[in-house]
Design an enzyme around this catalytic site. Structure first.
Site, short mmCIF file in Angstrom:
data_model
loop_
_atom_site.label_atom_id
_atom_site.label_comp_id
_atom_site.label_asym_id
_atom_site.label_seq_id
_atom_site.Cartn_x
_atom_site.Cartn_y
_atom_site.Cartn_z
N GLU A 80 0.97 -1.59 -0.03
CA GLU A 80 -0.17 0.18 0.21
C GLU A 80 1.13 1.46 0.03
O GLU A 80 0.44 2.03 -0.22
CB GLU A 80 -0.91 -0.17 1.13
CG GLU A 80 -2.22 0.60 1.44
CD GLU A 80 -1.46 2.27 2.37
OE1 GLU A 80 -0.39 2.03 2.68
OE2 GLU A 80 -1.54 3.47 1.85
N CYS A 112 -4.11 -3.02 2.93
CA CYS A 112 -3.48 -4.14 2.96
C CYS A 112 -4.42 -5.20 2.18
O CYS A 112 -4.12 -7.16 2.81
CB CYS A 112 -4.55 -4.49 4.67
SG CYS A 112 -4.26 -2.82 5.20
N HIS A 234 -6.14 -10.04 9.27
CA HIS A 234 -6.07 -8.86 9.20
C HIS A 234 -5.68 -8.16 10.42
O HIS A 234 -7.15 -7.79 10.85
CB HIS A 234 -6.49 -7.68 8.48
CG HIS A 234 -5.59 -6.33 8.61
ND1 HIS A 234 -4.58 -6.19 8.13
CD2 HIS A 234 -6.16 -5.57 8.35
CE1 HIS A 234 -4.67 -5.09 8.16
NE2 HIS A 234 -5.29 -4.63 7.86
P1 HMG Z 1 -9.67 6.55 19.09
O1 HMG Z 1 -10.84 7.01 18.26
O2 HMG Z 1 -8.58 7.36 19.97
O3 HMG Z 1 -10.11 5.16 20.13
O4 HMG Z 1 -8.69 5.62 17.60
P2 HMG Z 1 -11.16 4.67 21.31
O5 HMG Z 1 -11.47 5.91 21.40
O6 HMG Z 1 -12.11 4.60 19.63
O7 HMG Z 1 -10.34 4.03 21.82
C1 HMG Z 1 -10.00 2.28 22.06
C2 HMG Z 1 -10.12 1.46 22.99
O8 HMG Z 1 -9.99 1.31 24.11
C3 HMG Z 1 -12.03 1.58 22.61
O9 HMG Z 1 -12.23 0.33 23.13
C4 HMG Z 1 -11.74 1.78 24.49
O10 HMG Z 1 -12.66 1.61 25.24
C5 HMG Z 1 -10.33 1.21 24.92
P3 HMG Z 1 -13.78 -0.49 22.69
O11 HMG Z 1 -14.51 0.30 22.73
O12 HMG Z 1 -12.94 -0.45 20.69
O13 HMG Z 1 -13.56 -1.88 22.84
N1 HMG Z 1 -9.69 1.82 26.02
C6 HMG Z 1 -8.85 1.88 26.93
N2 HMG Z 1 -8.90 0.65 27.16
C7 HMG Z 1 -7.96 0.11 28.06
N3 HMG Z 1 -7.86 1.30 29.04
C8 HMG Z 1 -8.04 3.13 29.19
C9 HMG Z 1 -8.39 3.18 28.09
N4 HMG Z 1 -9.23 4.37 27.38
C10 HMG Z 1 -9.50 3.60 25.72
N5 HMG Z 1 -7.06 3.75 29.79
C11 HMG Z 1 -9.19 4.48 15.69
C12 HMG Z 1 -9.02 4.23 17.60
C13 HMG Z 1 -8.97 2.31 16.05
C14 HMG Z 1 -10.19 4.80 15.30
C15 HMG Z 1 -7.79 4.47 15.54
O14 HMG Z 1 -7.41 3.87 16.37
C16 HMG Z 1 -7.11 4.79 14.38
O15 HMG Z 1 -7.94 5.44 13.09
N6 HMG Z 1 -6.32 3.70 13.95
C17 HMG Z 1 -6.61 3.87 12.18
C18 HMG Z 1 -7.65 3.30 11.50
C19 HMG Z 1 -7.45 1.53 11.55
O16 HMG Z 1 -7.11 1.31 12.10
N7 HMG Z 1 -8.85 1.02 11.21
C20 HMG Z 1 -8.90 -0.44 11.43
C21 HMG Z 1 -9.85 -1.10 10.33
S1 HMG Z 1 -9.41 -0.86 8.94
C22 HMG Z 1 -7.74 -1.65 8.65
O17 HMG Z 1 -7.85 -2.55 8.76
C23 HMG Z 1 -7.29 -0.91 7.40
C24 HMG Z 1 -6.17 -1.12 7.44
O18 HMG Z 1 -4.77 -1.46 7.58
C25 HMG Z 1 -5.65 0.29 6.02
C26 HMG Z 1 -5.44 -0.83 4.85
O19 HMG Z 1 -6.13 -1.61 4.22
O20 HMG Z 1 -4.54 -0.14 4.40
C27 HMG Z 1 -6.22 0.24 8.08
#
Ligand code: HMG
Length: 384
Positions: A80, A112, A234
């Site tokens: 990618e 990916c 993935h």
């Molecule tokens: P965010 O919005 O800042 O995080 O980023 P959040 O508020 O959703 O918190 C994450 C988790 O941490 C939550 O758990 C919270 O509760 C928990 P969940 O409710 O989801 O089970 N949390 C805690 N846990 C323990 N102790 C604490 C605490 N505080 C919070 N103190 C987001 C999350 C994934 C949105 C961000 O990291 C992001 O944008 N990442 C990039 C995109 C991504 O990875 N997407 C995944 C699916 S798409 C994909 O896989 C394709 C990709 O690989 C690219 C491609 O295909 O080329 C990305």
């Protein structure tokens, strides 16, 4: 009957590693969010003289030392984070690996998912001529903006696989389920070095894609879920794979725990997202953790934003435990050099202009390096 699949695979990663507890503290975030909420402990980060070509060629070098190159006729390079709009990363890797000119070299792209597209193409090539082998390289650097919510889900890594008839490791079964849908969840415009992402949408799109792909797999006569012994996904961050598995459990009625995932999260937790390589790093972790998998069926889910998802299965081959290099990947991960948060931020900002001659400092301990730009062309060199 001739079987076709992955004969062997090897992983490489970047020179540096960033500790996510340190990053969380610096960002004023509770480390529990990164370590437990996202399921990530650290992320690989490339030195200035590393990129997808150097990592991919390094993984392939390890693999080809074991398998030889005599029957290799194709090099399919999935990424990618491509380094050129026209010339494939495969051609650069072809030279570094000193492959003969009769080996074709091509690049695959669909976020990916591209690694799985290359794997499926390789299976077709070998089905047409079982004497040919295909080298598939998956290699990526996952980059998001500093201080963005995607920042702790960066990473870098490459997995090289040799696809052949009568494979030693994993026979890939013919039925798979596919889900292609136009979704703007994650993309990287041509002039951007970091991805644009709608994080929440991307998580939902991943799960939707898995359900659609599973339904297609089942409709095409795939195995019942209780005949699939292990699952690998993935892993943009490892909690994503856990969420996906639990959603699939609810969808199919299989047990609602993560026992069938085995230790498949252990390397990605340390590596970070390696986009095209992520699923196959998960496979390596599963195989490394358990030498009793012969005859077991593994379900694999590949997701690439934008989006394409595919669910397929493979059967671990008898005798793999005698040839598989159990400690190799763990050693690669342990060899990384720690980077402070401030040093990581400086490196993150480095971007070589493509129209000015420049040399890179020699930092990598790997066998290949990106030496710089000359007359607008990328220069790679071997250090071995
Ligand atoms: P965010 O919005 O800042 O995080 O980023 P959040 O508020 O959703 O918190 C994450 C988790 O941490 C939550 O758990 C919270 O509760 C928990 P969940 O409710 O989801 O089970 N949390 C805690 N846990 C323990 N102790 C604490 C605490 N505080 C919070 N103190 C987001 C999350 C994934 C949105 C961000 O990291 C992001 O944008 N990442 C990039 C995109 C991504 O990875 N997407 C995944 C699916 S798409 C994909 O896989 C394709 C990709 O690989 C690219 C491609 O295909 O080329 C990305």
């Amino acid at each position: 009957m001739t079987t076709i699949g992955i004969h062997d695979l090897a992983l490489a990663t970047a020179h540096h590693v960033v500790d996510l507890s340190e990053l969380a503290t610096d960002r004023g975030v509770d480390p529990g969010k990164y370590l437990t909420g996202l399921g990530q402990t650290s992320m690989s980060f490339p030195a200035p003289d590393e990129d997808i070509v150097t990592m991919g060629a390094t993984a392939a070098r390890t693999l080809l030392h074991r398998t030889g190159t005599d029957q290799v006729r194709w090099l399919l390079f999935a990424t990618e984070s491509g380094v050129d709009q026209s010339k494939s990363a495969a051609v650069y890797a072809h030279r570094l690996l000193d492959l003969p000119s009769h080996v074709r070299a091509v690049e695959f792209k669909q976020a990916c998912y591209a690694g799985t597209a290359a794997l499926q193409a390789a299976l077709g090539i070998v089905a047409r001529n079982p004497h040919d082998q295909v080298l598939v390289i998956t290699s990526d650097v996952a980059r998001y903006a500093l201080n963005s919510s995607g920042e702790p889900t960066q990473g870098a890594g490459a997995v090289a696989m040799l696809v052949s008839a009568n494979p030693g490791l994993l026979e890939i079964e013919p039925i798979s389920g596919v889900a292609t849908r136009d979704v703007d969840d994650f993309w990287r415009p041509n002039d951007a070095s970091t991805a644009v992402v709608d994080g929440r949408l991307s998580v939902a799109a991943y799960i939707d894609s898995l359900m659609l792909a599973w339904d297609d797999y089942a409709a095409r006569g795939g195995k019942p879920v209780d005949q699939i012994d292990r699952f690998v996904y993935h892993q943009p961050f490892t909690r994503m794979a856990v969420k996906a598995h639990l959603a699939l459990a609810r969808h199919t009625g299989m047990p609602g725990d993560t026992a069938a995932m085995g230790a498949g999260l252990e390397y990605n937790r340390l590596l970070g997202n390696s986009y095209t390589a992520s699923l196959y790093a998960g496979l390596a972790a599963l195989l490394d953790s358990d030498i009793t998998l012969a005859g077991q069926r593994i379900g694999l889910f590949s997701y690439g934003s934008g989006s394409v998802g595919e669910f397929f299965t493979g059967v671990v081959q008898p005798g793999y435990d005698r040839t598989w290099h159990h400690q190799a990947t763990a050693d690669v991960l342990a060899a990384r050099s720690p980077l402070s948060v401030s040093a990581y931020e400086k490196l993150h900002a480095v971007a070589l202009p493509s129209d000015t001659d420049a040399d890179t400092p020699h930092v990598t301990a790997g066998p290949y390096r990106f030496a710089g730009i000359e007359n607008q062309a990328r220069r790679y060199e071997s250090t071995v």
